[in-house]
Design a protein around this motif. Structure first.
Motif: not given
Length: 556
Positions: A404-427
């Motif tokens: 729930t839902p049928e997804i695999t992988g890691r995905y990150r989006f910043n506050a503007d809705g753009y996908e990014v490759s990594a976040f800082p540790r705490d974030v």
């Protein structure tokens, strides 16, 4: 309603006259709860003050090694077909009762028994088995007298995933997956009983023709105590892809799609709090049960857990384990292609929903090991060092294919809705935990759940011991979080339901358990949490849909 000759007519008696009970029996005041689970049979005894005073179990793999199960099951060569021996369940019950007898358990004190069974398992009684049940000799254990009573010796269980063709056939018959979900509470699932019956009929027609009754694990166990075929209750019956959850009758279209003459093999379903009869004379004579001890309809293990955790309308239970599971009390469900809607086991007018998320504790542990030096203390500090809403940074973390839902992988989006490759540790750590809980709330609300000012969250499982994680849970849902020990929630819930059945459906379940142990307060929402997540929840839902459309492709 069952025929009277089968001994499973629903009784409307709700009170027991003390004058009815004479020596050598004292007035019954206790109830037993049973759980026929995947790996063991368990029992608890609960007294009139709702205190558990006895518990025991028989573990299939270790206590009954002759059946050669692993985790209580046999996985076949195709790695899709998963079964359990019916006689193993019966022999476990025999051994557990004998152990109780050796412990000098006072069976005569019992007012009623009820139980739970692993959901979606099915048992196939051979023609003539009802006579064997009705004529049991107290001189012999059950398994010796019932070993020839089954047209299938190995029962399909909830882990079986071998019925995909039957699922597609059932959905096509009723107009698609969503139509089936609206009708029965769930789209077609391989483990659900209707699809398992269809496979038996198609691949083993001789066994099907020899079958006079099909039980769920729950109603099978109740049948042993009744000495007659026990009816399927509404709540467990709604996990079959066969029961119309609003009308609480079998769907003729679904029955016809699965196998011929199926309704007569299932019997008519009954309300979950029904008294379905009194204890079989076998148990009176062999173990000393009081002859007026009532049998309250057994149900599935998940519905029984809802009772054991004492959920009320508007409440939500969150089990934070290897995978995360939600139980939700609903008044007006909206079945979808995700999750399950069952009839409520303690209120026949209401419903419950169940959602399962595979990427639960294992995902949290991975991020902990990657970013917090394998330390939950460091993980918790990171959560507490970041603000609610994480500055608008949102994350999706599914290292294994999610349900729930049928997804695999890691995905990150910043506050503007753009996908990014990594976040800082705490974030990253907060994005994981917030994302997991936002997904739970979003999908629960799609099934009809709504947070109200009276909503409580009952948390259990390993992560329920982490106060920082529970604080995020309280903030995201905008509800107070309590923790509860539910080691034997299905068993305890079965015992509570036994009491409820003797009082009758007119008595609210909450009144029955008002003296039961209460959960402990763990977290309350921070000021401003509602405003933060009112903005973030729809954003998270839109991003989830974007990921789904990307991974499924335009044709799906």
């Amino acid at each position: 309603m069952e025929e009277e000759s089968e001994g499973s007519e629903v009784s409307e008696e709700s009170e027991v006259s003390e004058a009815e009970f004479r020596e050598p029996f004292r007035c019954p005041v206790d109830c037993l709860g049973w759980d026929f689970s995947t790996q063991q049979v368990k029992v608890v005894a609960v007294n009139g003050e709702m205190e558990v005073y006895y518990d025991s179990n028989v573990h299939f793999d270790s206590h009954l090694p002759e059946f050669r199960t692993v985790g209580g099951v046999h996985v076949q060569k195709d790695e899709l077909t998963v079964t359990s021996p019916v006689l193993m369940w019966i022999q476990a019950l025999d051994r557990l009762l004998e152990n109780m007898k050796e412990d000098c358990f006072n069976f005569a004190s019992l007012l009623a028994v009820s139980g739970a069974g692993q959901q979606h398992g099915s048992v196939y009684w051979k023609a003539g088995a009802s006579q064997a049940l009705a004529n049991l000799s107290p001189d012999l254990p059950l398994h010796e007298q019932l070993k020839a009573c089954f047209s299938l010796c190995d029962s399909p269980v909830w882990m079986d995933s071998s019925t995909t063709p039957q699922c597609r056939q059932l959905e096509a018959t009723v107009g698609g997956a969503q139509a089936l979900s609206c009708l029965t509470g769930s789209r077609a699932y391989e483990r659900f009983t209707g699809n398992q019956i269809a496979k038996v009929y198609q691949q083993n027609p001789v066994a099907y023709s020899q079958t006079e009754r099909i039980s769920l694990v729950s109603s099978f166990a109740a049948s042993l105590f009744l000495g007659a075929y026990a009816p399927i209750d509404y709540s467990d019956g709604s996990g079959m892809n066969l029961l119309q959850i609003h009308d609480k009758v079998w769907s003729q279209a679904c029955l016809n799609a699965c196998a011929p003459h199926l309704e007569e093999r299932l019997g008519q379903p009954v309300p979950s709090c029904s008294v379905v009869g009194t204890i079989s004379p076998y148990f009176v004579q062999r173990y000393g049960f009081h002859p007026d001890c009532k049998v309250v309809a057994f149900t599935g293990d998940n519905p029984a857990s809802l009772a054991g955790m004492q959920l009320k309308e508007g409440d939500i239970a969150v089990s934070l384990g290897t995978s995360d599971t939600l139980f939700v009390w609903l008044r007006e469900p909206t079945p979808s292609l995700e999750g399950h809607v069952f009839c409520n086991p303690v209120d026949p007018q209401h419903y419950m929903a169940l959602l399962c998320f595979k990427n639960g504790s294992l995902m949290r542990e991975k991020i902990r090991d990657e970013l917090a030096s394998c330390s939950w203390n460091e993980f918790s500090k990171a959560l507490q060092a970041t603000e609610m809403g994480n500055g608008g940074n949102l994350g999706f973390y599914f290292d294994v294919m999610e349900i729930t839902p049928e997804i695999t992988g890691r995905y990150r989006f910043n506050a503007d809705g753009y996908e990014v490759s990594a976040f800082p540790r705490d974030v990253e750590i907060r994005a994981l935990v917030e994302g997991q809980f936002m997904a739970k709330r979003i999908h629960a609300e799609r099934l009809g759940y709504r947070v109200t000012p009276r909503t409580k969250i009952l948390a259990t499982g390993g992560a329920s011991r982490n106060s920082a994680i529970l604080q995020v849970l309280a903030d995201v849902f905008g509800a107070t979080v309590y923790v509860t020990d539910t080691t034997n929630s299905a068993c305890v819930g079965a015992a509570y339901r036994a009491f409820h059945g003797t009082f009758g459906a007119d008595v609210p379940f909450s009144e029955v358990v008002r003296f039961a142990p209460r959960p402990k307060l763990a977290a309350t929402p921070n000021p401003g949490a509602a405003q933060v997540y009112e903005v973030l929840l729809p954003q998270y839902a839109k991003l989830e849909q974007r990921i789904l459309s990307q991974t499924r492709g335009p044709t799906k």
